[in-house]
Design a protein around this motif. Structure first.
Motif, short mmCIF file in Angstrom:
data_model
loop_
_atom_site.label_atom_id
_atom_site.label_comp_id
_atom_site.label_asym_id
_atom_site.label_seq_id
_atom_site.Cartn_x
_atom_site.Cartn_y
_atom_site.Cartn_z
N PRO A 155 45.60 64.43 65.25
CA PRO A 155 46.30 65.57 64.63
C PRO A 155 45.42 66.48 63.78
CG PRO A 155 47.64 63.59 64.50
CD PRO A 155 46.31 63.16 65.00
N ARG A 156 44.37 65.92 63.17
CA ARG A 156 43.51 66.73 62.30
C ARG A 156 42.40 67.43 63.06
NH1 ARG A 156 41.22 64.57 57.07
NH2 ARG A 156 40.16 63.03 58.38
N ASP A 268 35.28 74.81 64.78
CA ASP A 268 35.86 73.57 64.25
C ASP A 268 34.84 72.44 64.32
OD1 ASP A 268 38.56 74.32 63.53
OD2 ASP A 268 38.92 74.60 65.68
N SER A 302 38.44 67.00 54.50
CA SER A 302 39.48 67.61 55.34
C SER A 302 39.16 67.52 56.82
CB SER A 302 39.68 69.08 54.95
OG SER A 302 38.54 69.85 55.30
N PRO A 304 38.23 65.76 60.48
CA PRO A 304 38.50 64.50 61.19
C PRO A 304 37.22 63.71 61.36
CG PRO A 304 38.45 66.32 62.75
CD PRO A 304 38.36 66.94 61.37
N ASP A 324 39.90 58.76 61.43
CA ASP A 324 40.87 59.17 62.44
C ASP A 324 40.81 58.30 63.70
OD1 ASP A 324 42.00 62.08 61.50
OD2 ASP A 324 39.96 61.72 60.80
N ARG A 359 47.24 57.48 60.14
CA ARG A 359 46.12 58.31 60.58
C ARG A 359 45.20 57.60 61.56
NH1 ARG A 359 42.24 61.10 56.18
NH2 ARG A 359 44.16 62.31 55.91
N SER A 390 43.79 67.95 70.19
CA SER A 390 44.30 68.35 68.88
C SER A 390 45.82 68.36 68.87
CB SER A 390 43.77 69.73 68.50
OG SER A 390 44.12 70.69 69.48
#
Length: 409
Positions: A155-156, A268, A302, A304, A324, A359, A390
Motif C-alpha cells: 500500500p505504501r 517514487d 515514509s 516503503p 513492508d 503492514r 501499489s
C-alpha cells in the motif's frame, strides 16, 4: 576465568560432548535401525545368508555415516560429503516409508494376513516406492528451477514503482557436486525475466570461495535494471562469510551487510535493506549480527521498505521496524517430505507469501538449490519473480516450466 572455574568447565565440556555424542548415536540408530527392522528383521523369515548380508550392509552404512559426515562437512572433503549426503537422503526415504510400511503391516495383520507374507508385502512396498521417489527427487534437485511469479501489493508503494520486478534466488548452496552448468542455467533464466532488482538471500555456498569459484562466477552475468543485492545466510558462517561478502562485491553485487540502498523510478522511491543472518552474532566476526537499526539508518520513514533477511524467523524484527515486505529463504520448502514438519517447528512459515502485521508481509522461497542430500521430494525449487503493486489484488500466478514465459497467457 579462575583455576577453579577452569577445572569445573572441563567436566561440563566433557558432559556436553557426551550428551551430543549420545544424541547423534540415537539418531543414527533410529534412522538405520527402523529400515533394517522393516526390510531385514521383522517377520520376513529371509534365508540366513540374506539376513546376514542385509544386516552387514546396514551396520557398515550406520558405522561409516557419521565418520563421512565429519570428514565431509568438518574436514572439507567433497568426496566424503557427497557419499554422506547421498546416504542421508537414501536412509531418510527408507526410514519414512518403513514407518509408513509398519502402519500398512498393522492393517494387514488386522485383516488376518500372517507372516512372512505380511512382512514381505511391506518390504516390497517400501522397496518399490523408495527408489522411485529418490530418482524423481534427484531429477527435481538437479534441474534448473522453474519460475514462480507472485504479485504483492504494498500500500505504501508509490505509483511510479507499480509493477517493479524483483527476482529472488536463495539457498543456491554451491557445494561438493559441481553444478557449474546448473548455475549458468539459473543465470540465463533470471536474465529472461527483465528484472529491476535481483536479490540473493543467502546460503550461497557450502565451502570457501576458492572451492566454489566455477559455480559462483556466473552470478557476475546476472542482469538487473537497478540493483543486485545479497545478504548472508547461516551457511556463510561455516564457509568464510567475509570471503563470500567480498566475492559477491567483486562480482558486482551490493552486499547489504546491515545497510540499505535506494531505488527510484518515476519520482517514487523504495528502500532496499538487508540484515545479516540471525546466527551471525555467534560467528565471532566483528560487526556481524542482524541489525535492523543500522540497516535503516538515515532512511525516510515514509518510504516503503523491502528487506532481505535469510530466515523467516527474522520476521519479528521486520514487524518491529515497520518493514513492508521481507524476502527470505532457508527452509527449502522442507526439501524432503516429511522433513517439512520439522522445519515448521523452527520457522513460522514454510514457503510462500504470508502476512505478519497490518503492514508487514513475508515471502519465503523454497530455495533455488539444495543442501546436503541431492534430492527434492514434494518441495520443488524456485526462482521467484515478485511483481510489486501499489494497488490492486495480489495473486500467486503459479509456476512455469523452462519453455514458458511468466507473462504468457
Amino acid at each position: 576465568m579462575s583455576v577453579g572455574e577452569a577445572v569445573e568447565a572441563k567436566p561440563r565440556r566433557r558432559g556436553s560432548r557426551a550428551i551430543f555424542g549420545g544424541v547423534i548415536a540415537a539418531v543414527v540408530l533410529l534412522l538405520f535401525g527402523v529400515p533394517w527392522a522393516t526390510l531385514i528383521w521383522s517377520g520376513n523369515a529371509w534365508p540366513t545368508p540374506v539376513f546376514i548380508a542385509g544386516t552387514a550392509v546396514f551396520v557398515l552404512a550406520a558405522a561409516g555415516f557419521p565418520v563421512l559426515m565429519l570428514r565431509g562437512h568438518t574436514g572439507h572433503s567433497d568426496r566424503a560429503s557427497v557419499i554422506a549426503d547421498t546416504t542421508l537422503g537414501v536412509v531418510w526415504v527408507l526410514f519414512t516409508w518403513s514407518v509408513l510400511g509398519q502402519a500398512l503391516g498393522l492393517a494387514l495383520a488386522l485383516s488376518g494376513v500372517a507372516d512372512p507374507l505380511r512382512s514381505r508385502v511391506v518390504t516390497a512396498v517400501v522397496l518399490l516406492i523408495s527408489p522411485v521417489l529418490l530418482l524423481w527427487g534427484y531429477v527435481e534437485a538437479m534441474r534448473v528451477s522453474r519460475v514462480r511469479e507472485v504479485e504483492v501489493t504494498l500500500p505504501r508503494l508509490g505509483p511510479g514503482l507499480d509493477g517493479l520486478r524483483v527476482v529472488l534466488i536463495t539457498d543456491t548452496h554451491y557445494g561438493p557436486i559441481d553444478r557449474s552448468r546448473w548455475s549458468r542455467g539459473v543465470v540465463d533464466r533470471i536474465n529472461s525475466l527483465d528484472a529491476d532488482i535481483v536479490a540473493h538471500t543467502g546460503d550461497i555456498a557450502d565451502g570457501q570461495v576458492a572451492q566454489r569459484l566455477s559455480q559462483s562466477t556466473p552470478l557476475r552475468d546476472v542482469k538487473a535494471r537497478y540493483a543486485r543485492v545479497y545478504v548472508t545466510g547461516n551457511h556463510e558462517y561455516f564457509s568464510g562469510a567475509l570471503g563470500w561478502v567480498e566475492h559477491m562485491t567483486e562480482l558486482g553485487w551490493d552486499a547489504l551487510h546491515n545497510r540499505h540502498l535506494l531505488v527510484t523510478r518515476n519520482g517514487d522511491s523504495l528502500v532496499v535493506a538487508g540484515v545479516d543472518d540471525r546466527t551471525a552474532a555467534g560467528s565471532g566476526l566483528p560487526g556481524h549480527h542482524a541489525d535492523h537499526d543500522a540497516a535503516l539508518s538515515g532512511t525516510d520513514p515514509s518510504l516503503p521498505v523491502l528487506l532481505l533477511a535469510h530466515q523467516p524467523q527474522q520476521i519479528t524484527g521486520a514487524v518491529a521496524h515497520g518493514i513492508d515486505l521481507q524476502l527470505s529463504g532457508h527452509t527449502h520448502g522442507g526439501q524432503m517430505w516429511p522433513f517439512h514438519y520439522l522445519v515448521r517447528i523452527d520457522q513460522p512459515v514454510l514457503q510462500g507469501l504470508s502476512r505478519h502485521s497490518t503492514r508487514t508481509q513475508l515471502y519465503t522461497s523454497r530455495g533455488t538449490g539444495f543442501w546436503g542430500p541431492p534430492f527434492r521430494i514434494f518441495a520443488p525449487s524456485e526462482i521467484t519473480l515478485l511483481v510489486l503493486r501499489s494497488s490492486g489484488t495480489q495473486r500467486d500466478l503459479g509456476e512455469f516450466g523452462p519453455n514458458s514465459h511468466p507473462n504468457s497467457p
